[in-house]
Design a protein around this motif. Structure first.
Motif, PDB file in Angstrom:
ATOM      1  N   MET A   1      -1.140   5.521  -1.113  1.00  0.00           N
ATOM      2  CA  MET A   1      -2.048   4.417  -1.454  1.00  0.00           C
ATOM      3  C   MET A   1      -1.415   3.077  -1.083  1.00  0.00           C
ATOM      4  O   MET A   1      -2.058   2.229  -0.474  1.00  0.00           O
ATOM      5  CB  MET A   1      -2.365   4.476  -2.952  1.00  0.00           C
ATOM      6  N   LEU A   2      -0.144   2.879  -1.415  1.00  0.00           N
ATOM      7  CA  LEU A   2       0.521   1.602  -1.121  1.00  0.00           C
ATOM      8  C   LEU A   2       0.584   1.327   0.380  1.00  0.00           C
ATOM      9  O   LEU A   2       0.437   0.195   0.828  1.00  0.00           O
ATOM     10  CB  LEU A   2       1.938   1.580  -1.707  1.00  0.00           C
ATOM     11  N   THR A   3       0.821   2.379   1.164  1.00  0.00           N
ATOM     12  CA  THR A   3       0.952   2.212   2.615  1.00  0.00           C
ATOM     13  C   THR A   3      -0.390   2.346   3.338  1.00  0.00           C
ATOM     14  O   THR A   3      -0.460   2.148   4.547  1.00  0.00           O
ATOM     15  CB  THR A   3       1.938   3.253   3.195  1.00  0.00           C
TER      16      THR A   3
ATOM     17  N   HIS B   1      -0.848  -5.862  -6.636  1.00  0.00           N
ATOM     18  CA  HIS B   1       0.206  -6.367  -7.520  1.00  0.00           C
ATOM     19  C   HIS B   1       1.584  -5.832  -7.130  1.00  0.00           C
ATOM     20  O   HIS B   1       2.561  -6.580  -7.085  1.00  0.00           O
ATOM     21  CB  HIS B   1      -0.094  -6.019  -8.983  1.00  0.00           C
ATOM     22  N   VAL B   2       1.645  -4.534  -6.839  1.00  0.00           N
ATOM     23  CA  VAL B   2       2.937  -3.937  -6.455  1.00  0.00           C
ATOM     24  C   VAL B   2       3.414  -4.529  -5.131  1.00  0.00           C
ATOM     25  O   VAL B   2       4.576  -4.931  -4.994  1.00  0.00           O
ATOM     26  CB  VAL B   2       2.847  -2.387  -6.369  1.00  0.00           C
ATOM     27  N   LEU B   3       2.509  -4.630  -4.155  1.00  0.00           N
ATOM     28  CA  LEU B   3       2.900  -5.154  -2.837  1.00  0.00           C
ATOM     29  C   LEU B   3       3.264  -6.637  -2.888  1.00  0.00           C
ATOM     30  O   LEU B   3       4.188  -7.079  -2.199  1.00  0.00           O
ATOM     31  CB  LEU B   3       1.786  -4.898  -1.812  1.00  0.00           C
TER      32      LEU B   3
ATOM     33  N   ILE C   1       6.805  -6.754  -4.248  1.00  0.00           N
ATOM     34  CA  ILE C   1       7.763  -6.381  -3.203  1.00  0.00           C
ATOM     35  C   ILE C   1       7.938  -7.541  -2.222  1.00  0.00           C
ATOM     36  O   ILE C   1       9.057  -7.885  -1.839  1.00  0.00           O
ATOM     37  CB  ILE C   1       7.309  -5.085  -2.476  1.00  0.00           C
ATOM     38  N   ASP C   2       6.832  -8.175  -1.845  1.00  0.00           N
ATOM     39  CA  ASP C   2       6.880  -9.305  -0.914  1.00  0.00           C
ATOM     40  C   ASP C   2       7.720 -10.456  -1.488  1.00  0.00           C
ATOM     41  O   ASP C   2       8.529 -11.061  -0.784  1.00  0.00           O
ATOM     42  CB  ASP C   2       5.445  -9.769  -0.608  1.00  0.00           C
ATOM     43  N   ALA C   3       7.531 -10.740  -2.772  1.00  0.00           N
ATOM     44  CA  ALA C   3       8.290 -11.820  -3.420  1.00  0.00           C
ATOM     45  C   ALA C   3       9.780 -11.489  -3.467  1.00  0.00           C
ATOM     46  O   ALA C   3      10.630 -12.350  -3.190  1.00  0.00           O
ATOM     47  CB  ALA C   3       7.751 -12.063  -4.833  1.00  0.00           C
ATOM     48  N   VAL C   4      10.108 -10.244  -3.787  1.00  0.00           N
ATOM     49  CA  VAL C   4      11.522  -9.835  -3.830  1.00  0.00           C
ATOM     50  C   VAL C   4      12.125  -9.873  -2.427  1.00  0.00           C
ATOM     51  O   VAL C   4      13.262 -10.305  -2.238  1.00  0.00           O
ATOM     52  CB  VAL C   4      11.686  -8.447  -4.492  1.00  0.00           C
ATOM     53  N   ASN C   5      11.352  -9.449  -1.419  1.00  0.00           N
ATOM     54  CA  ASN C   5      11.827  -9.507  -0.028  1.00  0.00           C
ATOM     55  C   ASN C   5      12.147 -10.942   0.394  1.00  0.00           C
ATOM     56  O   ASN C   5      13.149 -11.191   1.065  1.00  0.00           O
ATOM     57  CB  ASN C   5      10.782  -8.921   0.937  1.00  0.00           C
TER      58      ASN C   5
END
Length: 194
Positions: A33-35, A178-180, A183-187
């Motif tokens: 789902m995420l990808t 929300h999850v993506l 991840i984007d913010a942490v990246n």
């Protein structure tokens, strides 16, 4: 890339996010789902199918790491011990790991195996978030009640504050953005520190 040896994991210094949870928690469905790919991670009716460290490079930007489940996988005790060792090796030695995602089936009460695993992550100072899966199976009021019960259980134990968490449903694409975004913010933070 798939293997059972942390030393053979990709050498690139890209941030990694490790997805792990009890067998049958819906990890493969969540990864797909995420990808937005139907068959990237193999889904199976038989729990415990993932038995390797699986790296998927996303947009040449970060790695999604699919780890074997823990708990009720129907594998021999010997092979369970082997993959538990390389799971702990991965978490202890993988410098590229920026966060783990511990998957929890929102329909169930807090399970000792999950709480113990999160405590182990905390003791080893491994950042993690909780992803509650299968939210489409419950009414919104029950979701809130179950998440609150889980957080209460964590705070009654060793945690000073509750970990970051997400509510998801793979079949309804709930929580994907929300999850993506997280991840984007942490990246972005990871790149700024390089």
């Amino acid at each position: 890339m798939s293997n059972s040896n942390v030393d053979k994991c990709p050498k690139e210094l890209l941030p990694e996010y490790a997805f792990i949870g009890r067998s049958n928690v819906g990890k493969s469905s969540l990864i797909n789902m995420l990808t937005d790919r139907k068959n990237l991670a193999k889904t199976s009716g038989r729990p415990g199918k993932t038995q390797l460290i699986n790296h998927f490079k996303i947009n040449e930007n970060w790695f999604l790491v699919d780890l074997p489940g823990y708990g009720y996988a129907r594998v021999s005790k010997r092979s369970k011990k082997v993959f538990q060792k390389y799971i702990t090796d991965y978490f202890k030695h993988r410098k590229q790991l920026v966060s783990a995602f511990v998957l929890i089936d929102i329909r169930h009460e807090p399970q000792k195996v999950d709480l113990d695993f999160m405590e182990w992550l905390g003791e080893h100072q491994i950042p993690f978030s909780i992803i509650f899966t299968k939210a489409d199976k419950l009414k919104p009021s029950v979701i809130v009640k179950n998440v609150e019960a889980y957080m209460k259980e964590l705070l009654a134990g060793v945690w000073a504050e509750a970990p970051n968490h997400f509510i998801t449903s793979s079949s309804k694409y709930i929580g994907r953005d929300h999850v993506l975004q997280y991840i984007d913010a942490v990246n972005t933070e990871f790149r700024n520190q390089q």
